[in-house]
Design a protein around this motif. Sequence first.
Motif, PDB file in Angstrom:
ATOM      1  N   PHE A  11       0.797  -1.199   0.000  1.00  0.00           N
ATOM      2  CA  PHE A  11       0.000   0.000   0.000  1.00  0.00           C
ATOM      3  C   PHE A  11       0.836   1.257   0.000  1.00  0.00           C
ATOM      4  N   ARG A  12       2.076   1.074   0.218  1.00  0.00           N
ATOM      5  CA  ARG A  12       2.866   2.270   0.426  1.00  0.00           C
ATOM      6  C   ARG A  12       3.404   2.853  -0.869  1.00  0.00           C
ATOM      7  N   ARG A  35     -16.471  18.176   6.745  1.00  0.00           N
ATOM      8  CA  ARG A  35     -15.395  17.226   6.502  1.00  0.00           C
ATOM      9  C   ARG A  35     -14.634  17.529   5.227  1.00  0.00           C
ATOM     10  N   ARG A  37     -12.586  19.195   2.393  1.00  0.00           N
ATOM     11  CA  ARG A  37     -11.576  20.239   2.519  1.00  0.00           C
ATOM     12  C   ARG A  37     -11.650  21.101   1.281  1.00  0.00           C
ATOM     13  N   LYS A  40      -6.733  23.891  -2.266  1.00  0.00           N
ATOM     14  CA  LYS A  40      -5.551  24.540  -1.690  1.00  0.00           C
ATOM     15  C   LYS A  40      -5.695  26.035  -1.837  1.00  0.00           C
TER      16      LYS A  40
ATOM     17  N   TYR B 155       0.424   5.980   3.328  1.00  0.00           N
ATOM     18  CA  TYR B 155       0.691   5.634   1.937  1.00  0.00           C
ATOM     19  C   TYR B 155       2.170   5.451   1.658  1.00  0.00           C
ATOM     20  N   GLU B 169      -1.902  17.439   6.973  1.00  0.00           N
ATOM     21  CA  GLU B 169      -1.474  18.223   5.801  1.00  0.00           C
ATOM     22  C   GLU B 169      -0.760  17.338   4.800  1.00  0.00           C
ATOM     23  N   PHE B 172      -2.980  15.157   2.889  1.00  0.00           N
ATOM     24  CA  PHE B 172      -3.744  15.854   1.867  1.00  0.00           C
ATOM     25  C   PHE B 172      -2.863  16.314   0.718  1.00  0.00           C
ATOM     26  N   SER B 173      -1.740  16.900   1.055  1.00  0.00           N
ATOM     27  CA  SER B 173      -0.957  17.500  -0.025  1.00  0.00           C
ATOM     28  C   SER B 173      -0.239  16.458  -0.856  1.00  0.00           C
ATOM     29  N   PHE B 176      -3.543  13.315  -1.340  1.00  0.00           N
ATOM     30  CA  PHE B 176      -4.902  13.764  -1.630  1.00  0.00           C
ATOM     31  C   PHE B 176      -5.952  12.996  -0.859  1.00  0.00           C
ATOM     32  N   GLN B 178      -8.443  13.265   1.964  1.00  0.00           N
ATOM     33  CA  GLN B 178      -9.047  14.331   2.750  1.00  0.00           C
ATOM     34  C   GLN B 178      -9.671  13.775   4.007  1.00  0.00           C
ATOM     35  N   LEU B 179      -9.091  14.143   5.132  1.00  0.00           N
ATOM     36  CA  LEU B 179      -9.767  13.770   6.378  1.00  0.00           C
ATOM     37  C   LEU B 179     -10.492  14.970   6.966  1.00  0.00           C
ATOM     38  N   GLY B 180     -10.134  16.133   6.512  1.00  0.00           N
ATOM     39  CA  GLY B 180     -10.752  17.338   7.055  1.00  0.00           C
ATOM     40  C   GLY B 180      -9.673  18.288   7.522  1.00  0.00           C
ATOM     41  N   LYS B 181     -10.051  19.501   7.832  1.00  0.00           N
ATOM     42  CA  LYS B 181      -9.061  20.458   8.324  1.00  0.00           C
ATOM     43  C   LYS B 181      -8.673  20.069   9.739  1.00  0.00           C
TER      44      LYS B 181
END
Lengths: 271, 614
Positions: A11-12, A35, A37, A40, B155, B169, B172-173, B176, B178-181
Amino acid sequence: MADAAPARGGFRGGFGSRGGRGGRGRGRGRGRGGRGRGGKEDSKDWVPVTKLGRLVKDGKIRSLEEIYLYSLPIKEFEIIDFFLGAALRDEVLKIMPVQKQTRAGQRTRFKAFVAIGDNNGHIGLGVKCSKEVATAIRGAIILAKLSVVPVRRGYWGNKIGKPHTVPCKVTGKCGSVSVRLIPAPRGTGIVSAPVPKKLLMMAGIEDCYTSARGSTGTLGNFAKATYAAIAKTYAYLTPDLWKELPLGSTPYQQFSDFLADKPGARHHIDA
Amino acid sequence: MDMNGKNVFKSDPFPILMFNYTKPSISKQSQPVSCLKCDIIFSFPLGKEDYLGHLFLSHRLVIADVEEIALLEEYLEFWQKEFKHHEFEEYCTTMLLDQLPDGTFSKNEKYYLLSDILPKDRELRDKLKEKRLEKVLSQHQYELTDRNFQRECLYCRDVISGLRSTYIEHLFSKHFLQLGKSENLVFIDELVAKVATNLEKLICLYCEKKFKDRATLKEHMRKKGHKRINPNNRSYDKYFLENYRANNQVHEKKNLSYPRKTRQKLANKNQDKEATCPSGDSECVNFKQNQTSEDSDSDWSDWNAESLQTLACLYCIERCKDFNTFRQHLLAEHSLDFDSCLKDLNFYQRIKIVNYIRRQTYQHRCVTCNRRFENNNELLQHLEKETHYGVGEKKQWDKPEYFFPTYEDDGLLCILDDNPNDDTDETVANTLNCVPIILQGHGVLIDLRNECSVAGRIDSADGHMNINLIEAVFIDRLQKQHAFEQFMVRERMIRQIHIPPHINITQEIHDWCESGCGRPKLKISKKRTFKEKRVQKPSCTATWIPSKLAGSVLGDSLLKYSRTPIMVFSKYSSQFNSAISKKKRSWSSAEIFLAKAILQTTRRLANTTKDTSC
């Protein structure tokens, strides 16, 4: 197009960035529980709205101190970011729920108190209330950046090394709380209650005694009084500031032709 | 010496107040909770369903909206105490159903419903919600600032350490996901663990379908945009702060049938409606509402401390809540008058004294005679016996090492009041700005900062010591003299003022201060009461003129210049009296009315007008 898939198994493995963009697009917008986001933030692209902002963006103003010298009001937080950027550290002092009684129950919002400083001569405070915690924190950080003031440091006794303490006894007052900052010898550290201690550390003051009066239980007023005291360090006229300096011209005058030239300038707030 | 290079004594009897946040404890262990009526014990949180089942079957009690109650254990504890002495009927609504708990038919069986219609219950639920919110917020605060977090990414193989927000962060970055802010999340460790287990088990995060292997799962999540948490999935609710707000609309179960955006719109609409019409007048209240919300937005004063710093006594282990109790304790237990000891000392000396006493007490030494003892009790006995309570001699404590605080976070050092008056602008009489004012009319010589001087008679001076001189002679650096009719000296240029020798300046200053420092006496504003005003008002409030006079020149001038409203006697007077009294100075409508009245009266009622006038 395709990123070389790393040879790591399982998975990594990394994803290709093109795949993520699709996911990100669909994931835009807030979910019911906040939830999702948002995309950016476009942090690099700042279009200045004020005259001062334009001067700063084009590098005509070399340091924040030039703005403080002429007491120009700062209305865009990106100006502070431009000068202090990486060094600026923000700290959330408290998040508290504020409730309002409405016909159908209570409406709760979150109020965030934020202090910001670069540990080397600048400090700011901000408070913002909002339905979501993240929005409140972000808004409070912006307000804190707009309220950044310079901090003057001095010596207790011998003038050797770098300044480490407040230059003189200063008092700040807010509500019923009045906070007094007193110079301390090198190595004392900050002798105070936890809340002002944080502020003084973020301001870059290494040693200081404090004396607080009034209802110091109202930590909000306590913090504001400390901020007022710290801000007063540059308002105090000491003998070494007696020297008369020639009057300079403000940046607006200095760069007036630059400001006048700029095409497409529709909204100019006389800052 | 600690890492900052200061002398710090880590104390045993005095607990150090930690600067960082300590991790709050949210207990996950099972708690034993006993039933409301009988004494059977269930262990929560596992035994919750059994508990509720037992309540229904054995006691026929149902709790309304059980899922929404925050801190169920405390809720049940409260009601358990209540039901010890009261019956169900007092608090619950009774319902009659036609069946027994197990389903068999039986007429008119009583069931009890404990719901928040009862104000007590409602209050309790609200209070518990607030309490839970506080707990959650303290956990959130801890997670926001704790830098000891460390975890391997889900990951890639990077180990992220530092703040939890950097981890989110990164997810997400880079990936990608998304768990939330991170500012909106709480219990982040649990959330990440949950997501990790889902991924390990090859279950999609969003749609919860199982896949064969990791590659297909990754591909599925990427393609379908499932690299986020499903908003409809209630099991993730506890990780988002939004859901801890005491807002009832968010969890309306029946609204789940609407798509998410409509639900949001409904929620927002309802909230706005509440915000704007608690009273009927929507427009004006809206404005006020915005104002108050803005004020409360930037209001700093509602942040109150949960627990106040306590002060440790100088000699014993006692802790006092504030300075007054501290002083009283010292007086009572140790017969020491703190104020008199510190009376004539400046701030730095007081600091040194406190640090000295603390050091001595820590080392179990007597303050006065410096004898060493084994433990605190012996020291206290010795101090008591020999009455050596005190602050010691100056040569003992007046050492520079006592500038540094003995204990960290010593609250006593923060309230050692120096004269706070010397740099506030409360006392005005402590300055010598009054000297030029006193010397008005006298001839003086003033030395200026630029090596010049000026001699002249003081005409006037202000509170800042800016002096106006008349008949002045200015002596410049080359000793040349220049005469001036008027000469004004700014206060910052003054170096010295030579006071004429025939004036006793100290006595003058003394008199000046006694007589109120030249401040103008406060005018006591004499507000006249209504009765007084009424007494002085002219008794005649209206001027009556006959209508015959109304159209004439006299009448016109009366109308124009009288201060009181003109009343005209006539049958039709009411019509234009009101016009006249309202618009004394405006001519046009009065004219018209007068004209009409004159016509009418002259035609019909010439004989009946009264001949009176004021």
